[in-house]
Design an enzyme around this catalytic site. Structure first.
Site, PDB file in Angstrom:
ATOM      1  N   ASP A  89       0.873  -1.177   0.000  1.00 18.64           N
ATOM      2  CA  ASP A  89       0.000   0.000   0.000  1.00 18.64           C
ATOM      3  C   ASP A  89       0.911   1.229   0.000  1.00 18.64           C
ATOM      4  O   ASP A  89       1.543   1.532   1.012  1.00 18.64           O
ATOM      5  CB  ASP A  89      -0.886   0.024   1.250  1.00 18.64           C
ATOM      6  CG  ASP A  89      -1.927  -1.091   1.279  1.00 18.64           C
ATOM      7  OD1 ASP A  89      -1.799  -2.041   0.475  1.00 18.64           O
ATOM      8  OD2 ASP A  89      -2.841  -1.011   2.110  1.00 18.64           O
ATOM      9  N   LYS A 150      -6.689   3.308  -2.809  1.00 16.91           N
ATOM     10  CA  LYS A 150      -7.063   3.229  -1.400  1.00 16.91           C
ATOM     11  C   LYS A 150      -7.358   4.633  -0.900  1.00 16.91           C
ATOM     12  O   LYS A 150      -6.665   5.583  -1.262  1.00 16.91           O
ATOM     13  CB  LYS A 150      -5.919   2.583  -0.611  1.00 16.91           C
ATOM     14  CG  LYS A 150      -6.110   2.505   0.898  1.00 16.91           C
ATOM     15  CD  LYS A 150      -4.912   1.801   1.540  1.00 16.91           C
ATOM     16  CE  LYS A 150      -4.928   1.903   3.050  1.00 16.91           C
ATOM     17  NZ  LYS A 150      -3.756   1.233   3.665  1.00 16.91           N
ATOM     18  N   LYS A 175      -9.772  -0.029  -1.981  1.00 16.87           N
ATOM     19  CA  LYS A 175      -9.634  -0.389  -0.573  1.00 16.87           C
ATOM     20  C   LYS A 175     -10.080   0.820   0.242  1.00 16.87           C
ATOM     21  O   LYS A 175      -9.465   1.884   0.183  1.00 16.87           O
ATOM     22  CB  LYS A 175      -8.201  -0.767  -0.227  1.00 16.87           C
ATOM     23  CG  LYS A 175      -7.993  -1.075   1.265  1.00 16.87           C
ATOM     24  CD  LYS A 175      -6.575  -1.534   1.552  1.00 16.87           C
ATOM     25  CE  LYS A 175      -6.306  -1.664   3.035  1.00 16.87           C
ATOM     26  NZ  LYS A 175      -4.918  -2.138   3.312  1.00 16.87           N
TER      27      LYS A 175
END
Length: 216
Positions: A89, A150, A175
């Site tokens: 991430d 995300k 996400k």
């Protein structure tokens, strides 16, 4: 959605500045017990892989502000992958995005994507962006070949919102992360189009799921 279905879509997270290896092991124990993934600081990846080799393990790159040099992000990504992380991430460079330097934002992401053969999620930090900037960030992630976008790091004011998830889902799998503390919160994000949930409250979220409620 029952507990087991939801668990597989949760990245159970511990990323605070005071995180210890004991905190990481607690999160991994909970991930094992409930069937969740885990997201942990990069300094603990080796210990986590040794402790819980069967847990899908994410870690972070350029965290939490995205202002690392591209070379540093590249190095972090390679090190995390080689150490055993399953997913990354990474935080995009919000300042460059706001300055309109979208090509360098995309190039920064592309360097990380090209460096590793594992999924890369790009953290936009949506609370700091206008809707136009969110769209440009998503376009940069698409151009760079990222796998997910995300919403948040959890370190800025504000977290995931239904509106942001709906916007981002037009571009890539999402996400949703930041401020998701209940089953209802998680389901709202999934209903809006999120594929994954990032939360430090993974167990609490699952406690509210239908199967858990029936067993209690």
């Amino acid at each position: 959605m029952d507990e087991s279905e939801l668990a597989a879509r949760i990245d159970h997270t511990v990323l605070g500045p005071t995180t210890t290896v004991d905190d990481v092991e607690r999160v991994l124990d909970e991930a094992i017990e409930h069937g969740m993934n885990a997201c942990i600081p990069p300094c603990y990846v080796a210990e986590a892989v040794a402790y819980a080799p069967d847990v899908t393990l994410a870690t972070v790159v350029g965290f939490p502000h995205g202002q690392h040099s591209t070379a540093a992000k590249h190095g972090e990504a390679v090190d995390a992958w080689q150490t055993g992380a399953d997913e990354l991430d990474m935080v995009l460079n919000v300042g460059r995005l706001k300055a309109g330097d979208d090509e360098r934002v995309a190039a920064d992401i592309a360097e990380v994507v090209a460096a590793v053969p594992i999924p890369v999620k790009v953290i936009l930090e949506t609370a700091l962006l206008t809707d136009d900037e969110k769209r440009r960030a998503c376009e940069a992630a698409v151009e760079a070949g990222a796998d997910f976008v995300k919403t948040s790091t959890g370190f800025a004011d504000g977290g995931a919102t239904v509106a942001d998830v709906e916007l981002m889902a037009e571009y890539l799998p999402v996400k949703a992360s930041g401020g998701i503390g209940s089953y209802e919160d998680a389901m709202a994000m999934l209903d809006a189009g999120a594929e994954r949930i990032g939360a430090s409250s993974g167990v609490t979220i699952l406690d509210g799921a239908p199967e858990a409620a029936e067993e209690s």
